[in-house]
Design a protein around this motif. Structure first.
Motif, PDB file in Angstrom:
ATOM      1  N   LYS A 188       7.659  -1.348  -0.552  1.00  0.00           N
ATOM      2  CA  LYS A 188       9.167  -1.435  -1.145  1.00  0.00           C
ATOM      3  C   LYS A 188      10.030  -1.430   0.239  1.00  0.00           C
ATOM      4  N   PHE A 189      10.851  -2.382   0.338  1.00  0.00           N
ATOM      5  CA  PHE A 189      11.732  -2.689   1.588  1.00  0.00           C
ATOM      6  C   PHE A 189      13.315  -2.776   1.038  1.00  0.00           C
ATOM      7  N   SER A 190      14.177  -2.468   1.712  1.00  0.00           N
ATOM      8  CA  SER A 190      15.546  -2.794   1.338  1.00  0.00           C
ATOM      9  C   SER A 190      15.889  -4.220   1.757  1.00  0.00           C
ATOM     10  N   ARG A 191      17.008  -4.619   1.132  1.00  0.00           N
ATOM     11  CA  ARG A 191      17.393  -6.017   1.349  1.00  0.00           C
ATOM     12  C   ARG A 191      17.394  -6.418   2.835  1.00  0.00           C
ATOM     13  N   GLY A 192      17.876  -5.506   3.722  1.00  0.00           N
ATOM     14  CA  GLY A 192      17.447  -5.916   4.935  1.00  0.00           C
ATOM     15  C   GLY A 192      16.266  -5.605   5.740  1.00  0.00           C
ATOM     16  N   GLY A 193      15.282  -5.099   5.100  1.00  0.00           N
ATOM     17  CA  GLY A 193      14.064  -5.172   5.573  1.00  0.00           C
ATOM     18  C   GLY A 193      13.736  -3.848   5.776  1.00  0.00           C
ATOM     19  N   ASP A 194      14.242  -2.786   5.867  1.00  0.00           N
ATOM     20  CA  ASP A 194      13.825  -1.403   6.192  1.00  0.00           C
ATOM     21  C   ASP A 194      12.748  -0.972   5.056  1.00  0.00           C
ATOM     22  N   LEU A 195      11.624  -0.257   5.673  1.00  0.00           N
ATOM     23  CA  LEU A 195      10.754   0.168   4.519  1.00  0.00           C
ATOM     24  C   LEU A 195      11.239   1.294   3.893  1.00  0.00           C
ATOM     25  N   ILE A 196      11.057   1.450   2.490  1.00  0.00           N
ATOM     26  CA  ILE A 196      11.586   2.511   1.708  1.00  0.00           C
ATOM     27  C   ILE A 196      10.214   3.326   1.343  1.00  0.00           C
ATOM     28  N   ALA A 197       9.114   2.692   0.825  1.00  0.00           N
ATOM     29  CA  ALA A 197       8.060   3.483   0.269  1.00  0.00           C
ATOM     30  C   ALA A 197       7.073   2.599   0.537  1.00  0.00           C
ATOM     31  N   ALA A 198       5.865   3.254   0.350  1.00  0.00           N
ATOM     32  CA  ALA A 198       4.469   2.527   0.526  1.00  0.00           C
ATOM     33  C   ALA A 198       3.317   3.192  -0.395  1.00  0.00           C
ATOM     34  N   GLY A 199       2.501   2.444  -1.015  1.00  0.00           N
ATOM     35  CA  GLY A 199       1.235   2.713  -1.636  1.00  0.00           C
ATOM     36  C   GLY A 199       0.138   2.920  -0.876  1.00  0.00           C
ATOM     37  N   SER A 200      -0.938   3.079  -1.543  1.00  0.00           N
ATOM     38  CA  SER A 200      -2.200   3.072  -0.680  1.00  0.00           C
ATOM     39  C   SER A 200      -3.300   2.527  -1.337  1.00  0.00           C
ATOM     40  N   HIS A 201      -4.483   2.372  -0.552  1.00  0.00           N
ATOM     41  CA  HIS A 201      -5.552   1.629  -1.177  1.00  0.00           C
ATOM     42  C   HIS A 201      -6.687   2.661  -1.658  1.00  0.00           C
ATOM     43  N   GLY A 202      -7.448   2.380  -2.680  1.00  0.00           N
ATOM     44  CA  GLY A 202      -8.151   3.320  -3.319  1.00  0.00           C
ATOM     45  C   GLY A 202      -8.624   3.208  -4.804  1.00  0.00           C
ATOM     46  N   ASN A 203      -9.316   3.942  -5.249  1.00  0.00           N
ATOM     47  CA  ASN A 203      -9.709   4.105  -6.789  1.00  0.00           C
ATOM     48  C   ASN A 203      -9.153   5.148  -7.575  1.00  0.00           C
ATOM     49  N   GLY A 204      -8.181   5.869  -6.959  1.00  0.00           N
ATOM     50  CA  GLY A 204      -7.483   6.944  -7.700  1.00  0.00           C
ATOM     51  C   GLY A 204      -6.094   6.606  -8.360  1.00  0.00           C
ATOM     52  N   PRO A 205      -5.532   7.516  -8.940  1.00  0.00           N
ATOM     53  CA  PRO A 205      -4.124   7.009  -9.652  1.00  0.00           C
ATOM     54  C   PRO A 205      -3.263   6.551  -8.848  1.00  0.00           C
ATOM     55  N   GLY A 206      -2.812   5.472  -9.229  1.00  0.00           N
ATOM     56  CA  GLY A 206      -1.636   4.887  -8.292  1.00  0.00           C
ATOM     57  C   GLY A 206      -2.058   4.090  -7.294  1.00  0.00           C
ATOM     58  N   GLN A 207      -3.647   4.157  -6.848  1.00  0.00           N
ATOM     59  CA  GLN A 207      -4.139   3.525  -5.754  1.00  0.00           C
ATOM     60  C   GLN A 207      -4.765   2.069  -6.243  1.00  0.00           C
ATOM     61  N   LEU A 208      -4.445   1.086  -5.167  1.00  0.00           N
ATOM     62  CA  LEU A 208      -4.954  -0.234  -5.465  1.00  0.00           C
ATOM     63  C   LEU A 208      -6.159  -0.716  -4.872  1.00  0.00           C
ATOM     64  N   ASN A 209      -6.547  -1.784  -5.639  1.00  0.00           N
ATOM     65  CA  ASN A 209      -7.682  -2.601  -4.892  1.00  0.00           C
ATOM     66  C   ASN A 209      -7.798  -3.978  -5.455  1.00  0.00           C
ATOM     67  N   ASN A 210      -7.219  -4.779  -4.385  1.00  0.00           N
ATOM     68  CA  ASN A 210      -7.045  -6.410  -4.477  1.00  0.00           C
ATOM     69  C   ASN A 210      -6.008  -6.544  -5.515  1.00  0.00           C
ATOM     70  N   PRO A 211      -4.800  -5.886  -5.160  1.00  0.00           N
ATOM     71  CA  PRO A 211      -3.550  -6.159  -6.045  1.00  0.00           C
ATOM     72  C   PRO A 211      -3.159  -7.821  -5.761  1.00  0.00           C
ATOM     73  N   ILE A 212      -2.476  -8.294  -6.832  1.00  0.00           N
ATOM     74  CA  ILE A 212      -1.870  -9.545  -6.468  1.00  0.00           C
ATOM     75  C   ILE A 212      -0.431  -9.947  -7.057  1.00  0.00           C
ATOM     76  N   GLY A 213      -0.213  -9.251  -8.055  1.00  0.00           N
ATOM     77  CA  GLY A 213       1.340  -9.692  -8.840  1.00  0.00           C
ATOM     78  C   GLY A 213       1.839  -8.424  -8.948  1.00  0.00           C
ATOM     79  N   VAL A 214       3.488  -8.615  -9.089  1.00  0.00           N
ATOM     80  CA  VAL A 214       4.109  -7.333  -9.431  1.00  0.00           C
ATOM     81  C   VAL A 214       5.518  -8.013  -9.954  1.00  0.00           C
ATOM     82  N   CYS A 215       5.873  -6.964 -10.932  1.00  0.00           N
ATOM     83  CA  CYS A 215       7.339  -7.379 -11.441  1.00  0.00           C
ATOM     84  C   CYS A 215       7.920  -6.028 -12.005  1.00  0.00           C
TER      85      CYS A 215
END
Length: 734
Positions: A545-572
């Motif tokens: 998640k970046f601000s409109r100007g490009g500053d990083l606000i938050a970042a997720g992680s890779h894995g199989n736990g709650p909220g961790q991703l494995n080959n993500p592709i789409g978002v809304c």
């Protein structure tokens, strides 16, 4: 330096301000309530009625008339909450000098008071305080120190809730007659109120209290509306002053060129401008006074009713209920929302005369110009706008042109005079999209120009390429922010590029790498309500998640736990609750995140049943918050509730041209039309839920053709932005 007043002194000053009648400026004597919820002394109101020729009672503050009961002013509702303020005043006077405050419980001693009992409403000494702690008689009493009393006395002093006595039988009135809306005693039930439905006050108080409070709902909304209106009026006031200042500057700059010859004329124009400006400001001031009156009426209503319920006994409240609810309804019914809209606009502009030398005595004109522009249009249809000069003397005809914010091309406008200073401006756009109509008079833009015009293409005409952004590297997701900027995830370049509405590159999110906040193959992009940019980083298996100007606000992680991703592709981003939905292609499911990217839940598993996926690819949300997911190998779109509950599916069981084949991208517009990009058919299909409307595109690299339409976005005008992955471009359709 003067000593700062104590908290008790400050509180006393505030209370005494509320105890003074606005007519006699003395403490209230027998305070009475008017229909506008303002309170005055009974004798002051009687004087007002006596001096009114028609014998009417009009509020001195807001001028709202109050109908007089048969018994006159004495029959008006008593403002019993004022008596509670007098109790507070008396106690505050004692607290002002705590060193002189003696215990009010001890009879024969003069021990110094150290505490205050809220239930006894008395100041007590240390010995009496200990008794309060030990004696069963005082169990539940709230005893606080003098210091706390001084800081919070208004809350601590309990109202005296006395049971009223029946004037006919001299008995406590503990019953409430429902049909009559009156307090009665037990003797009244067998005489005056025989066969009436009545109940014990304590049993019915809460339901009637709720009814009274519920009646305040519209008043609260009207108060909010008046607050907003006052802000708008102040804003318009400032706009008119600022606009007048800009026009004055323009006038000065024009006159500087021929100052000696035009000094006299300049003064005339400045006076004319000042006259128009002052007239508008005077009108706005009068309107502001009207809105302030509406505001103070409703503020008084809310304050009085709530304070009365808070401080009055059930009997007092029920006794006043019928009259107060009637007054509240009358206040609500007399509210006119039209009063809130500013009646004046900045519709003045300065138009210099064409013949400066020949006719310098009449050089320049103050023009009040009204322009009526349809803000919405349909591509292919003729649109007519109107421009009228309220001061048409020596005014040149207007000039107009319509410019597309996407193509930056101008459309010819036809200006036709209709007489009496009115002109007709007509234009016709063949393609849709956001545009601006620029209107000039004498070379200067009129107030409000450029005017926004939203041109929408009918669905049956959709499919014409109006713009192409080339030289991209395997673009995937595409999104639009509130400014109309185009955000594209370039998976091949490992960056996110931001373009202007006309396709010019503005900036880049270039953080290539594998560390936190860096990207390695961005795929999906979305924009939240604050214009923050959400990026699905496929290579690093995480959400950023970046601000409109490009500053990083938050970042997720890779894995199989709650909220961790494995080959993500789409978002809304869900249009209702603001939650973030991420398609996890590798896990055949969707993750739901809160707006701060903390994990909320997930749904889905591998399969072909309802709510199952065989490589989900993209996700979108409609106006009601329902979630649409393209199911790649199941050749369908599934629809879910905002929390992931299965609702429906379409596409898989269709036949012929309506069947979806390997869908890879999806978007839902403001009319809830669904746009699906199909990799198998290399086209974009448009559906009204499961009803197929049309499709456009075919395989190839020419205009309007696709080689994997991997991302779709639609703006408010129905313009469709499609990322054409293997053709390394984004095509814009209307």
């Amino acid at each position: 330096m003067a000593e700062r007043p104590s908290a008790a002194q400050e509180a006393l000053s505030k209370v005494e301000d509320q105890l003074s009648c606005l007519v006699c400026l003395e403490p209230y004597t027998n305070p009475r309530l008017l229909s506008c919820f303002h309170v005055y002394c009974q004798h002051c109101l009687e004087d007002i009625v006596a001096h009114n020729r028609q014998g009417q009672l009009e509020c001195p503050k807001c001028r709202r008339p109050t109908p007089l009961p048969p018994t006159g002013v004495s029959g008006l509702q008593a403002a019993f909450n004022i008596h509670h303020l007098f109790d507070i005043q008396e106690t505050l006077k004692k607290v002002k000098e705590p060193q002189k405050l003696a215990c009010e419980k001890c009879v024969k001693t003069t021990r110094k008071a150290t505490s205050f009992c809220r239930q006894c409403t008395k100041f007590i000494c240390e010995k009496c305080t200990d008794m309060h702690k030990e004696w069963e008689e005082f169990e539940g009493h709230e005893v606080v120190t003098i210091e706390k009393v001084e800081g919070d006395l208004i809350r601590l002093v309990s109202p005296k809730k006395m049971s009223p006595r029946c004037p006919k039988h001299d008995e406590n009135m503990k019953l409430f007659c429902e049909p009559c809306g009156e307090l009665i005693c037990i003797h009244c039930t067998v005489q005056i109120h025989k066969d009436h439905k009545y109940c014990v006050i304590a049993d019915t108080f809460e339901s009637h209290k709720k009814e009274i409070l519920d009646s305040l709902g519209p008043v609260e909304k009207q108060l909010e509306a008046t607050d907003t209106a006052l802000v708008n009026l102040d804003g318009r006031h400032a706009e008119i002053i600022e606009h007048g200042g800009k026009l004055a500057t323009n006038i000065h700059s024009k006159f500087d060129e021929i100052r000696r010859a035009l000094d006299a004329r300049e003064g005339e124009l400045m006076a004319e401008l000042e006259g128009h400006t002052q007239q508008k400001l005077k009108s706005l001031s009068a309107q502001r006074e009207e809105v302030e009156i509406l505001q103070t009426q409703r503020s008084s209503c809310l304050h009085f009713v709530r304070e009365s319920i808070r401080t009055g006994s059930p009997g007092d409240v029920l006794k006043m209920k019928q009259g107060v609810v009637k007054q509240v309804r009358e206040l609500v019914d007399t509210f006119d929302p039209n009063t809130l809209e500013p009646r004046e606009t900045t519709n003045t502009c300065f138009v210099p005369s064409a013949q400066l030398v020949k006719d310098c005595k009449e050089f320049g004109t103050i023009v009040l110009c009204c322009v009526n522009i349809p803000q919405k249009a349909i591509a292919g249809q003729k649109v007519t706008a109107y421009c009228q000069f309220l001061s048409p003397k020596n005014s040149a005809p207007p000039e107009a042109k319509l410019i597309s914010k996407i193509t930056d091309k101008a459309t010819k406008c036809v200006v036709k005079e209709r007489g009496k200073g009115e002109y007709e401006i007509s234009y016709q756009l063949t393609v849709g999209g956001a545009s601006e109509l620029i209107v000039r008079v004498g070379g200067e833009e009129v107030a409000g120009s450029p005017f926004p015009v939203a041109v929408k293409t009918p669905i049956d005409k959709l499919g014409t390429v109006i713009k192409t952004i080339n030289d991209l590297k395997r673009p995937r997701g595409v999104a639009l922010n509130q400014a109309g900027e185009i955000i594209v995830a370039e998976q091949g370049a490992g960056i996110v590029s931001i373009f202007s509405p006309t396709g010019d590159k503005l900036r880049t999110l270039d953080t290539r790498g594998t560390a936190v906040g860096e990207m390695n193959g961005p795929c999906g992009v979305a924009v939240d309500g604050d214009d923050n940019i959400l990026v699905v980083d496929n290579g690093n298996h995480r959400l950023l998640k970046f601000s409109r100007g490009g500053d990083l606000i938050a970042a997720g992680s890779h894995g199989n736990g709650p909220g961790q991703l494995n080959n993500p592709i789409g978002v809304c981003v869900n249009s209702v609750n603001g939650k973030v939905f991420v398609v996890d292609r590798g896990a055949h499911c969707l993750h739901i995140f809160n707006s701060d990217l903390t994990f909320s839940s997930k749904f889905g598993s591998k399969g072909s049943g309802n709510g199952q996926f065989n490589y989900p690819w993209d996700v979108a949300s409609d106006r009601s918050g329902c979630v649409y997911v393209v199911d790649y190998h199941n050749h369908r779109v599934q629809v879910f509730t905002p929390d992931g509950g299965y609702l429906a599916q379409f596409g898989k069981y269709s036949s012929g041209n309506e069947a979806l084949y390997v869908p890879v991208s999806i978007c839902v517009d403001s009319d809830d039309l669904v746009y699906v990009g199909e990799y198998g058919n290399n086209r974009v299909s448009v559906l009204a839920y499961e009803v197929f409307l049309k499709s456009f595109g075919s395989y190839g690299s020419g205009p309007g053709q696709f080689n994997s339409p991997d991302g779709i976005a639609v703006d408010q005008c129905g313009v469709v932005y499609v990322s054409d992955r293997y053709n390394n471009r984004v095509q814009i359709f209307s």
